[in-house]
Design a protein around this motif. Structure first.
Motif, PDB file in Angstrom:
ATOM      1  N   PHE A   1      41.952  39.177  18.282  1.00 41.71           N
ATOM      2  CA  PHE A   1      43.343  39.694  18.146  1.00 41.71           C
ATOM      3  C   PHE A   1      43.442  40.962  18.559  1.00 41.71           C
ATOM      4  N   LYS A   2      44.341  41.536  19.245  1.00 44.54           N
ATOM      5  CA  LYS A   2      44.507  43.108  19.365  1.00 44.54           C
ATOM      6  C   LYS A   2      46.198  43.526  19.118  1.00 44.54           C
ATOM      7  N   THR A   3      46.059  44.506  18.261  1.00 43.11           N
ATOM      8  CA  THR A   3      47.253  44.868  17.429  1.00 43.11           C
ATOM      9  C   THR A   3      48.111  43.463  16.935  1.00 43.11           C
ATOM     10  N   GLY A   4      47.312  42.897  16.109  1.00 46.94           N
ATOM     11  CA  GLY A   4      48.055  41.673  15.736  1.00 46.94           C
ATOM     12  C   GLY A   4      48.366  40.390  16.828  1.00 46.94           C
ATOM     13  N   ILE A   5      48.077  40.508  17.993  1.00 52.30           N
ATOM     14  CA  ILE A   5      48.241  39.542  18.719  1.00 52.30           C
ATOM     15  C   ILE A   5      47.317  38.669  19.272  1.00 52.30           C
ATOM     16  N   ARG A   6      47.245  37.401  19.549  1.00 49.89           N
ATOM     17  CA  ARG A   6      46.061  36.666  19.624  1.00 49.89           C
ATOM     18  C   ARG A   6      45.959  36.751  21.230  1.00 49.89           C
ATOM     19  N   THR A   7      44.657  37.020  21.647  1.00 46.78           N
ATOM     20  CA  THR A   7      44.561  37.311  23.091  1.00 46.78           C
ATOM     21  C   THR A   7      43.596  36.287  23.728  1.00 46.78           C
ATOM     22  N   PHE A   8      42.691  35.700  22.946  1.00 50.20           N
ATOM     23  CA  PHE A   8      42.028  34.625  23.871  1.00 50.20           C
ATOM     24  C   PHE A   8      41.465  33.551  22.589  1.00 50.20           C
ATOM     25  N   VAL A   9      40.981  32.653  23.121  1.00 50.56           N
ATOM     26  CA  VAL A   9      40.709  31.289  22.194  1.00 50.56           C
ATOM     27  C   VAL A   9      39.534  30.922  22.925  1.00 50.56           C
TER      28      VAL A   9
END
Length: 411
Positions: free
Chosen positions: A393-401
């Motif tokens: 997560f970056k600033t509460g947003i999922r960025t990769f899986v």
């Protein structure tokens, strides 16, 4: 309190009371405790996996990554690498640099890195082409990673007419850090002084490529330490490689470490490149050339591990995985004690964030909700098993899986 998301049963790095629940709201950590109320927000059970604030890359060269096929790599020396990239970069365009750098940056993000300092070559030949490409990359990928741009003169500064003007223009256009390569000028101390002058003029940190050979008799780190103390820039100066330290007897090494610690000069060790380029004149008992960062830390130096180059003549391999890099380091440094293995993880997380003078790093209430989940439970397991990140997560947003592997057992 209501949350945007709750991550349950998280084994938070360096929190012995784990597992804990992590409540995220408005891009920040809003609560970290046992048993947050159910039904208040969407949640995800981490089943005791290890949670980090994210990996921190302090020394990378995005602009010259992915150059294999354009450059020769015959002798494997630093002189060849500098010359080959010097030829290649005459044909760089902003589009070309952006495309190659984005490929490398996306790999880093998918491996859990969310904070990075990249070095950028500027000189009268390439001009600001690479810098402007990476400045755009910094903006375009801010949703996933914080990127610092360190401009530096790869082919010399004082002995390269016009280079100083290009560097100053890059600093006027917003470069975050200034760097140098003193051993490429005849007057190494003169270059060091010039870089400190630029840093003071623009109020930026300094990051040198320094002492990159195995002869400890002619080292420049002492002059960097002297300048750091004389200018009050201690805590804002780093040196990369410093392979000369690896060739020092213990007493000399410890004296050098005390000098670095007293001056507030940090050291970044770059295992892949240092192993590949150093000791080329040896046909047996080839020295490793990797400075023991963990020993520097024990003596009070801010010391960390980073990647440096990827897929070019300086290092013709790499996937920008910092977890793989510290596993390589632990092998080379012959680290086997559990507590020392665990501490290797610090050298690509908290220690690296300290080197970059990051203020909002760490999993704590009120901090930006930046995190990475590893498929393991302990720091030592992460290092020993090259535990893979499964999402971030970056600033509460999922960025990769990166879903964990699963076996398809026959029924």
């Amino acid at each position: 309190m209501t949350f945007d998301l709750i991550l349950r049963n998280a084994r938070i790095v360096d929190r012995p009371e784990s597992p804990l629940d992590i409540g995220i709201k408005d891009g920040r950590f809003a609560a970290i405790e046992v048993g947050l109320p159910k039904g208040e927000a969407p949640d995800q059970n981490l089943h005791g996996r290890l949670v980090l604030p994210g990996f921190v890359e302090t020394h990378l060269h995005l602009d010259k990554s992915c150059l294999l096929g354009r450059c020769n790599c015959d002798s494997g020396t630093v002189q060849e690498a500098v010359a080959e990239v010097a030829k290649a970069k005459r044909d760089f365009t902003e589009e070309d640099v952006y495309r190659r750098a984005a490929r490398t940056l996306e790999k880093a993000i998918s491996h859990g890195t969310n904070l990075m300092r990249t070095h950028v070559e500027v000189d009268p030949r390439v001009g600001l082409t690479s810098f402007r490409a990476l400045k755009k990359l910094k903006q375009d990928y801010a949703w996933a990673i914080d990127l610092q741009l360190c401009v530096f003169p790869q082919e010399g500064l004082l002995d390269d007419p016009g280079c100083e003007e290009v560097m100053l223009q890059a600093l006027r256009e917003g470069a975050d850090v200034v760097g140098g390569v003193p051993y490429l000028d005849r007057d190494a101390h003169g270059q060091i002084a010039k870089i400190f002058q630029m840093a003071r003029e623009f109020d930026v940190d300094i990051d040198f490529h320094l002492d990159f050979d195995l002869d400890p008799a002619h080292a420049n780190f002492g002059e960097v330490c002297r300048q750091a103390q004389a200018t009050g820039w201690g805590g804002r100066v780093a040196i990369g490689h410093a392979t000369k330290l690896s060739a020092m007897p213990r007493a000399d090494f410890e004296a050098a470490a005390r000098r670095l610690a007293d001056a507030g000069v940090a050291v970044t060790v770059l295992p892949a490149t240092d192993l590949f380029l150093t000791g080329r004149n040896h046909d047996h008992n080839v020295p490793r050339g990797v400075t023991p960062a963990h020993r520097l830390r024990a003596l009070g130096v801010t010391a960390n591990i980073s990647t440096n180059n990827v897929l070019n003549p300086f290092t013709p391999f790499g996937d920008v995985s910092l977890i793989r890099m510290i596993n390589l380091y632990a092998n080379v440094a012959q680290i086997g004690r559990i507590e020392e293995l665990a501490a290797c993880l610090d050298m690509v997380t908290s220690e690296s964030a300290r080197l970059l003078n990051t203020k909002d790093y760490g999993i704590a209430v009120g901090h930006s909700a930046d995190l990475v989940v590893l498929d393991c439970e302990t720091k030592a397991e992460a290092v020993c098993e090259i535990a893979q990140p499964i999402f971030g997560f970056k600033t509460g947003i999922r960025t990769f899986v990166r879903p964990a592997a699963s076996l398809l057992k026959p029924v």
